[in-house]
Design an enzyme around this catalytic site. Structure first.
Site, short mmCIF file in Angstrom:
data_model
loop_
_atom_site.label_atom_id
_atom_site.label_comp_id
_atom_site.label_asym_id
_atom_site.label_seq_id
_atom_site.Cartn_x
_atom_site.Cartn_y
_atom_site.Cartn_z
N ASP A 155 17.52 16.57 -22.34
CA ASP A 155 18.07 16.33 -21.00
C ASP A 155 19.55 16.70 -21.05
OD1 ASP A 155 15.55 15.08 -20.99
OD2 ASP A 155 16.19 13.59 -19.52
N LYS A 218 16.72 17.12 -12.81
CA LYS A 218 16.76 15.65 -12.84
C LYS A 218 17.93 15.18 -11.99
CE LYS A 218 17.70 12.12 -16.42
NZ LYS A 218 17.79 11.87 -17.86
N LYS A 254 12.57 15.08 -12.08
CA LYS A 254 12.75 13.77 -12.71
C LYS A 254 13.83 12.96 -11.99
CE LYS A 254 14.08 11.46 -17.05
NZ LYS A 254 14.37 11.62 -18.49
#
Length: 318
Positions: A155, A218, A254
């Site tokens: 991430d 995300k 996400k």
């Protein structure tokens, strides 16, 4: 499993002509929040679906090998066995989607999961999380170290300065380098939407991130003052839809930060189903970044099975 998004050349013309209709986005977000959610056994089924999409996360300054180990054990058995058994779901291999930790804890997580014979992916936040304000060289090294230690998902955080000042080419080039550093590890790109100012900027940053080869986009690090909100999600998933229509590649989504209740997880699933379709209701295209959400979902499932809410000591800690 659909093919990974290879990215494409930066199409600045596409990026620069983006305009987002704020009122329409807010109206759509209200509709989704006000919609009906499933009840009884259907709700229980949706909650189990939500569990399989959770990136069970610990990103605290006091993380130790033992609390990472506990997190990993919870991820492999997220709902109490007897509860699953009474729903006839005990043999369906229900786990969370991944565990997510800081780079320095990746080796601990990999070791714990290996010992438990689990093939659960380990995700790691890298690239100077959460601010993304460290030198590029350091951020790239951090990605490589996490991958070497066994992380199969990374991430990354974008450099918000580049997005806020409209330096799309520089942002694209940076994310491209992160994608290279990730190698075979899947890359989730955190936009830190609470710090991007406008919906139009969020859409542009989403687009540039996908063009640069992100496997997921995300919402947040979970450390900003504003995290995952439904209006921002609508902007991001519509960028995903447009990118898919243009290139044929499906990028995952996400939301992360501040998602704490079972009820909210149902709204997120509904949003994905209505905006992107059933295909996005699986862990390879949808993740919920959360640390305390699982406890509430397990509570609700306990209630569904037994008709009462558990005392805190009745459910194992996450």
């Amino acid at each position: 499993m659909s093919a990974r998004n290879p990215g494409m050349d930066l199409d600045l013309e596409w990026v620069l002509k983006v305009r987002v209709n704020t009122q329409a986005v807010l109206k759509r977000a209200q509709q989704i929040q006000g919609g009906k959610v499933a009840k009884k056994q259907w709700q229980a089924a949706w909650l189990l679906k939500a569990v399989t999409c959770i990136d069970l996360t610990t990103l605290a300054g006091d993380d130790t090998p033992s609390n990472v180990h506990r997190l990993c054990m919870k991820a492999t058995q997220p709902i109490r066995h007897d509860l699953l058994k009474s729903m006839d779901m005990h043999d369906k291999g229900i786990t969370t989607a991944a565990v997510c930790v800081y780079p320095s804890r990746v080796a601990d997580a990999v070791k714990s999961l290996k010992a438990a014979n689990s093939s659960l992916p380990v995700a790691s936040v890298a690239t100077g999380f959460p601010a993304g304000q460290t030198p590029l060289k350091t951020r790239l090294e951090e990605v490589q170290m996490a991958v070497e230690d066994g992380a199969t998902e990374i991430d990354i955080v974008i450099n918000r300065t580049l997005a806020l000042t409209g330096q799309w080419r520089a942002l694209y080039d940076e994310i491209r380098q992160f994608r290279e550093a990730c190698g075979d590890a899947h890359m989730k790109t955190i936009l830190a939407v609470g710090e991007l100012g406008t919906f139009t900027n969020v859409y542009k940053a989403s687009l540039v991130s996908m063009m640069a080869g992100s496997d997921f986009i995300k919402t947040s690090t979970g450390k900003e003052s504003v995290n995952a909100t439904y209006p921002v999600a609508i902007v991001m998933v519509r960028a995903i839809r447009d990118y898919c229509l243009r290139t044929g590649y499906k990028v995952g989504f996400k939301p992360a930060g501040g998602i704490r209740t079972a009820q909210e997880s149902l709204v997120w699933l509904t949003l994905m189903k209505e905006e992107l379709g059933d295909e996005w209701l699986s862990p390879h295209l949808f993740r919920l970044g959360a640390s305390s959400l699982l406890a509430d979902i397990e509570r609700q499932i306990y209630h569904y099975v037994t008709g009462r809410y558990p005392a805190y000591h009745e459910l194992p800690m996450a």
